[in-house]
Structure formats: structure tokens, C-alpha cells
Design a protein around this motif. Structure first.
Motif, short mmCIF file in Angstrom:
data_model
loop_
_atom_site.label_atom_id
_atom_site.label_comp_id
_atom_site.label_asym_id
_atom_site.label_seq_id
_atom_site.Cartn_x
_atom_site.Cartn_y
_atom_site.Cartn_z
N ALA A 301 0.85 -1.19 0.00
CA ALA A 301 0.00 0.00 0.00
C ALA A 301 0.88 1.24 0.00
O ALA A 301 2.06 1.20 0.38
CB ALA A 301 -0.94 0.02 1.21
N GLY A 302 0.30 2.36 -0.44
CA GLY A 302 1.02 3.62 -0.46
C GLY A 302 0.61 4.52 0.69
O GLY A 302 -0.40 4.29 1.36
N GLY A 303 1.42 5.56 0.92
CA GLY A 303 1.08 6.55 1.93
C GLY A 303 1.19 6.06 3.36
O GLY A 303 0.53 6.61 4.25
N LEU A 304 2.00 5.04 3.62
CA LEU A 304 2.09 4.48 4.97
C LEU A 304 3.29 5.06 5.71
O LEU A 304 4.40 5.14 5.18
CB LEU A 304 2.23 2.96 4.92
N GLY A 305 3.06 5.43 6.97
CA GLY A 305 4.16 5.78 7.85
C GLY A 305 4.74 4.53 8.46
O GLY A 305 4.21 3.43 8.32
N PRO A 306 5.88 4.66 9.18
CA PRO A 306 6.54 3.47 9.76
C PRO A 306 5.61 2.63 10.64
O PRO A 306 5.59 1.40 10.52
CB PRO A 306 7.68 4.09 10.57
N ALA A 307 4.84 3.27 11.52
CA ALA A 307 3.95 2.50 12.39
C ALA A 307 2.91 1.74 11.59
O ALA A 307 2.53 0.61 11.92
CB ALA A 307 3.28 3.43 13.40
N GLU A 308 2.45 2.35 10.49
CA GLU A 308 1.40 1.73 9.67
C GLU A 308 1.93 0.54 8.90
O GLU A 308 1.28 -0.52 8.85
CB GLU A 308 0.80 2.77 8.73
N TRP A 309 3.12 0.68 8.28
CA TRP A 309 3.60 -0.48 7.53
C TRP A 309 4.08 -1.58 8.46
O TRP A 309 3.98 -2.76 8.13
CB TRP A 309 4.65 -0.11 6.48
N GLY A 310 4.55 -1.20 9.64
CA GLY A 310 4.92 -2.21 10.61
C GLY A 310 3.71 -3.02 11.05
O GLY A 310 3.76 -4.26 11.14
N ARG A 312 0.99 -3.41 9.35
CA ARG A 312 0.50 -4.18 8.19
C ARG A 312 1.32 -5.47 8.03
O ARG A 312 0.77 -6.54 7.75
CB ARG A 312 0.61 -3.32 6.93
N ALA A 313 2.62 -5.38 8.21
CA ALA A 313 3.47 -6.57 8.08
C ALA A 313 3.16 -7.59 9.17
O ALA A 313 3.06 -8.79 8.91
CB ALA A 313 4.94 -6.15 8.14
N VAL A 314 3.00 -7.12 10.41
CA VAL A 314 2.71 -8.04 11.51
C VAL A 314 1.33 -8.67 11.33
O VAL A 314 1.14 -9.87 11.57
CB VAL A 314 2.79 -7.29 12.86
N ALA A 315 0.37 -7.87 10.88
CA ALA A 315 -0.98 -8.41 10.65
C ALA A 315 -0.95 -9.51 9.59
O ALA A 315 -1.63 -10.53 9.72
CB ALA A 315 -1.93 -7.30 10.24
N ILE A 340 8.90 -2.81 13.70
CA ILE A 340 8.09 -4.01 13.87
C ILE A 340 8.03 -4.43 15.32
O ILE A 340 6.98 -4.87 15.82
CB ILE A 340 8.64 -5.15 12.98
N ALA A 341 9.13 -4.23 16.06
CA ALA A 341 9.15 -4.59 17.48
C ALA A 341 8.15 -3.75 18.27
O ALA A 341 7.59 -4.22 19.28
CB ALA A 341 10.55 -4.42 18.05
N GLN A 342 7.91 -2.53 17.85
CA GLN A 342 6.92 -1.70 18.54
C GLN A 342 5.51 -2.27 18.38
O GLN A 342 4.66 -2.07 19.24
CB GLN A 342 6.98 -0.27 17.99
N ASP A 344 4.90 -5.73 17.61
CA ASP A 344 4.93 -7.07 18.23
C ASP A 344 6.38 -7.40 18.56
O ASP A 344 7.15 -7.80 17.68
CB ASP A 344 4.35 -8.10 17.27
N PRO A 345 6.79 -7.24 19.82
CA PRO A 345 8.18 -7.50 20.20
C PRO A 345 8.64 -8.92 19.91
O PRO A 345 9.84 -9.18 19.78
CB PRO A 345 8.19 -7.21 21.72
N SER A 346 7.68 -9.87 19.82
CA SER A 346 8.07 -11.27 19.63
C SER A 346 8.19 -11.67 18.16
O SER A 346 8.58 -12.79 17.86
CB SER A 346 7.05 -12.19 20.31
N ALA A 347 7.86 -10.77 17.26
CA ALA A 347 7.89 -11.12 15.84
C ALA A 347 9.33 -11.34 15.39
O ALA A 347 10.18 -10.45 15.56
CB ALA A 347 7.24 -10.01 15.02
N PRO A 348 9.65 -12.50 14.83
CA PRO A 348 11.00 -12.77 14.34
C PRO A 348 11.26 -12.02 13.05
O PRO A 348 10.58 -12.23 12.05
CB PRO A 348 11.02 -14.28 14.12
N VAL A 349 12.24 -11.14 13.07
CA VAL A 349 12.55 -10.28 11.91
C VAL A 349 13.94 -10.62 11.39
O VAL A 349 14.88 -10.79 12.15
CB VAL A 349 12.48 -8.80 12.30
N LYS A 350 14.03 -10.72 10.08
CA LYS A 350 15.32 -10.90 9.44
C LYS A 350 15.56 -9.70 8.54
O LYS A 350 14.75 -9.39 7.65
CB LYS A 350 15.36 -12.18 8.60
N LEU A 351 16.67 -8.97 8.78
CA LEU A 351 17.02 -7.84 7.94
C LEU A 351 17.88 -8.31 6.78
O LEU A 351 18.79 -9.12 6.94
CB LEU A 351 17.80 -6.79 8.75
#
Length: 427
Positions: A301-310, A312-315, A340-342, A344-351
Motif C-alpha cells: 500500500a502507499g502513503g504508509l508511515g513506519p507504524a502503519e507499515w509495521g 501491516r506486516a505483523v498483521a 516491527i518490534a513496537q 509485536d516485540p516477539s515477531a522474528p525479523v530478518k534484515l
């Protein structure tokens, strides 16, 4: 005609007159749904978007021939026998549904044929069995969705050889167009007459939810020009993906998956003018013992701030039970993990970091498509639009190919990355 006027007129008709009007196809049909007026044609080609009324037009043409008598035998050819039965014969716009009571044909399912009271017969054939058309002969034919046929050239050739009854065998072809060699050849023939219709022209007969939800997803894309407007959209020269590659990869459901990931390509900025945030969900399974990647969703999606795309990814990870969220870290580095940690702190993230150009990263994934090692579970119009336009440059897609980047990261992780990872916590 004002609504009050035509309603009053209908109410003035006798029941027998209403019955006759109900089956008076020329009264209801749009001009593009009626056969060509001239006599020099042999193929009537109806190119239309989804839900444009192609099936009804093809069925009404066959019905008119059958009820008039004289044609004797008609061929009904679809992608599969199941499609011929469920769409062309038993569908809402099929031959059984549109027939008046006194002239309704009898469907002999075991023999794959329709028989009209006057002796006219229509037989069902499948593009999966081209040789089934060897032997029989016909005076007319209706071919549906030829751009999806399993063996288009063989099936069409055998059908033409079977059309040898009567003074001038004719056929109607109803299809949503795709840039296939058979369709292009038919369009160029002097004896072909082409009619076109978009999905919008039949809006009065379509569910409002279809128009507001499904159609809106396709609008503004190349796939929308094909699926809604009924246009033949050619492949882009130099693009890494072609429409035929994607159509060959399309399936309706995925098998059991051993891994699922969500890949995120974050935008460099936020706001209405920012690039899209690419969010693609994919999984890994097997077909005939070979590992295959399955694209499950495009949540970009477009127009997303960091909290919004984070969020969306967790959802997306929660919805599909993904075991890892793969995030491109070139834009923001460790900040992406913190975003993403903000949520869901438990979400496993790979950079992951891009050390090569977009084209070099995309080429191995495109090669997997060519080898049949990727499947699309459904349609993803805007993602597929980027894929079929991407020639290695951002200019070719009108900006940053964020959806494509997320796809490449997802499939790369599944097919070239680590085989296992922890599961995302489920609520």
C-alpha cells in the motif's frame, strides 16, 4: 426510457407476452452481443472483460441456431469438460438457463451432449483432449475462453477440420483476451468479425460488491485493461516476466506449506507522495517432490508511515502464520526492526540488505518462474502489473517497484535462504 414508463409498459403485458419477451434476445442484447450483420464471416470473435456478457451472447447464438434447425450438429469446446458443463451448458447464462420451456434441450451428461426437441445436437469437447474432435463433424461451433486452452493449436486445428457440414460452417469464440498466438492469428483473418465489451458495459447485471471490491483492485493496471476492458495487452519488450509465465503459474489453492514468510520493502519516506510499501506473503511447498514457492497475498500500500507499515506486516504474518518477517534494511537499517518490534516485540525479523541492483536480484526469481517453480494463488493485479513491465529499471514501472522488490525478497528467502525459522506468535 424513464423507469416509470417501462415499468408501466411491462405491467400492461399479458403473461404470454412477458414470457415471449423474456426470451427475445435481440430485445435485451447490446449491439456487441448480436452476430455480425454481414454474411462474409466465419468466425465471430467476442473479446470482453470479466462479466461482460460473453457467455450469454455465445449461448444465445447457439440457441438461435438450434431452435431454427438445419444445423444438425454443433460443437461446444471449452478449457475442460467441467467448464463446458458448468459454464456453457448449466451456468447462469448457459444453454439450459436461457432456453424457453417449449424448446429446452435435454442434457445427457454421460454422453456429453445436448439434444433439442427438433433433433439438433450439441456435443461437448475439452481442450485437454484435442483428439476428441477427430472423427465428428459439425455445422457450427462455440469455443469458450480459447486463451486458457491447454492445447490451443491442436484443439483449434482439429475443430476447423471438423467444421465440414452445411454450406458455410460458422463459429463463435468468447474469451477474455490474452496475447496468445492463436488469438492474434484469428484477429488478423479477413473472415473474422470482432466485437468488444468491457466489464462496465454489463454493470446492471453484476453484483455491486464485484464492482466496488474486485473491479477496483484491477483498475489502472495492465491486467485491468485485459480482465476488465477486454484489451489484448502485449508483453513489454525486455521485461523479466511475461503474461504467459504468470498465467502458467496461477492456481486456485496452495498445498500444505512448510514455510511462510512476509517480505517488506519499506518506503524511504512517508506521506501521500511517498513510494509504496511492498508487503508480500509467500510460502514454500512441493509439487511432484520439487520445492515450489507459492505467492499467497500482496498487502502492499502507499502513503504508509513506519507504524502503519509495521502493523501491516505483523498483521499479514499473524493472518498467514508466517514464521519470519523479512525486511529490506537499506532504508533505515535497524530502525526497520525497531518499527516491527513496537507492534509485536516477539515477531522474528530478518534484515536483508541489497548489495546488487534490482535487475540482478530479480533475475534468479524470474528464472524460477520459467522453470515452473513459482505459483500465484489467485491474482495480484498491481504486483503482476509491475512484474510484466519491469525491464530492470525503475523507469519501466513508473517509479520504485516496491511490490516486486518484496516479492523477490520473499521468494529469495524461501528458495535460496535458510530452511527453518521460529514461528510468529499467534493471538
Amino acid at each position: 426510457m424513464p423507469t416509470k414508463v417501462w415499468r408501466s409498459w411491462l405491467q400492461s403485458l399479458l403473461p404470454t407476452e412477458l414470457e415471449g419477451l423474456l426470451h427475445d434476445w435481440p430485445f435485451w442484447a447490446r449491439p456487441d452481443q448480436l452476430p455480425p450483420a454481414d454474411e462474409a464471416w466465419t468466425v465471430w470473435l467476442l473479446l470482453g472483460g470479466r462479466g461482460a456478457g460473453k457467455t450469454r451472447a455465445g449461448a444465445e447464438w447457439v440457441r438461435a441456431l438450434a431452435e431454427a434447425g438445419g444445423v444438425g450438429r454443433i460443437a461446444l469446446v471449452g478449457e475442460t469438460y467441467g467448464d463446458v458443463r458448468s459454464v456453457m451448458i448449466e451456468g447462469e447464462s448457459g444453454l439450459l438457463a436461457i432456453a424457453p420451456d417449449g424448446a429446452r434441450p435435454t442434457f445427457l451428461a454421460a454422453r456429453r451432449r445436448l439434444e433439442w426437441p427438433n433433433g439438433v445436437v450439441a456435443e461437448a469437447f475439452s481442450s485437454e483432449d484435442p483428439d476428441g474432435l477427430r472423427g465428428p463433424q459439425f455445422a457450427a461451433a462455440w469455443s469458450d475462453e480459447i486463451c486458457k486452452w491447454a492445447y490451443p493449436e491442436e484443439t483449434w486445428s482439429n475443430l476447423q477440420l471438423a467444421l465440414r457440414l452445411g454450406d458455410r460452417p460458422r463459429q463463435v469464440v468468447t474469451t477474455t483476451p490474452r496475447p496468445t498466438a492463436l488469438l492474434k492469428r484469428l484477429m488478423e483473418k479477413e473472415t473474422t468479425r470482432i466485437a468488444r465489451a468491457s466489464t462496465y458495459e454489463n454493470r446492471a447485471n453484476l453484483a455491486r460488491s464485484f464492482l466496488t471490491e474486485i473491479v477496483s483492485e484491477y483498475e489502472g493496471t495492465r491486467l485491468g485493461r485485459q480482465e476488465l476492458m477486454g484489451e489484448v495487452v502485449d508483453d513489454v519488450e525486455g521485461a523479466l516476466w511475461t503474461w504467459s509465465m504468470i498465467e502458467a503459474a496461477r492456481i486456485s489453492a496452495a498445498p500444505e506449506l512448510s514455510r511462510i514468510v512476509v517480505a517488506v520493502d519499506p518506503p524511504a519516506s512517508a506521506g501521500p507522495d511517498a513510494d509504496e510499501c511492498g508487503v508480500v506473503v509467500a510460502g514454500r511447498g512441493e509439487i511432484d517432490g520439487d520445492p515450489v514457492a507459492f505467492v499467497l497475498a500482496d498487502r502492499s500500500a502507499g502513503g504508509l508511515g513506519p507504524a502503519e507499515w509495521g502493523a501491516r506486516a505483523v498483521a499479514a504474518a499473524e493472518e498467514f502464520g508466517a514464521g519470519r518477517i523479512v525486511v529490506e534494511a537499506n532504508q533505515g537499517g535497524e530502525m526497520a526492526r525497531a518499527v516491527i518490534a513496537q507492534v509485536d516485540p516477539s515477531a522474528p525479523v530478518k534484515l536483508v540488505r541489497a548489495t546488487r541492483g534490482k535487475s540482478l536480484r530479480a533475475e534468479p526469481v524470474a528464472a524460477l518462474y520459467e522453470r515452473g517453480r513459482v505459483r500465484h494463488v489467485g491474482a495480484f493485479p498491481r504486483l503482476e502489473d509491475q512484474m510484466t513491465r519491469f525491464d530492470g529499471t525503475a523507469r519501466s514501472v513508473g517509479g520504485s517497484p516496491d511490490r516486486l522488490d518484496a516479492l523477490v525478497w520473499a521468494i529469495g528467502e524461501l528458495m535460496f535462504g535458510a530452511p527453518t525459522e521460529p514461528r510468529v506468535r499467534r493471538f
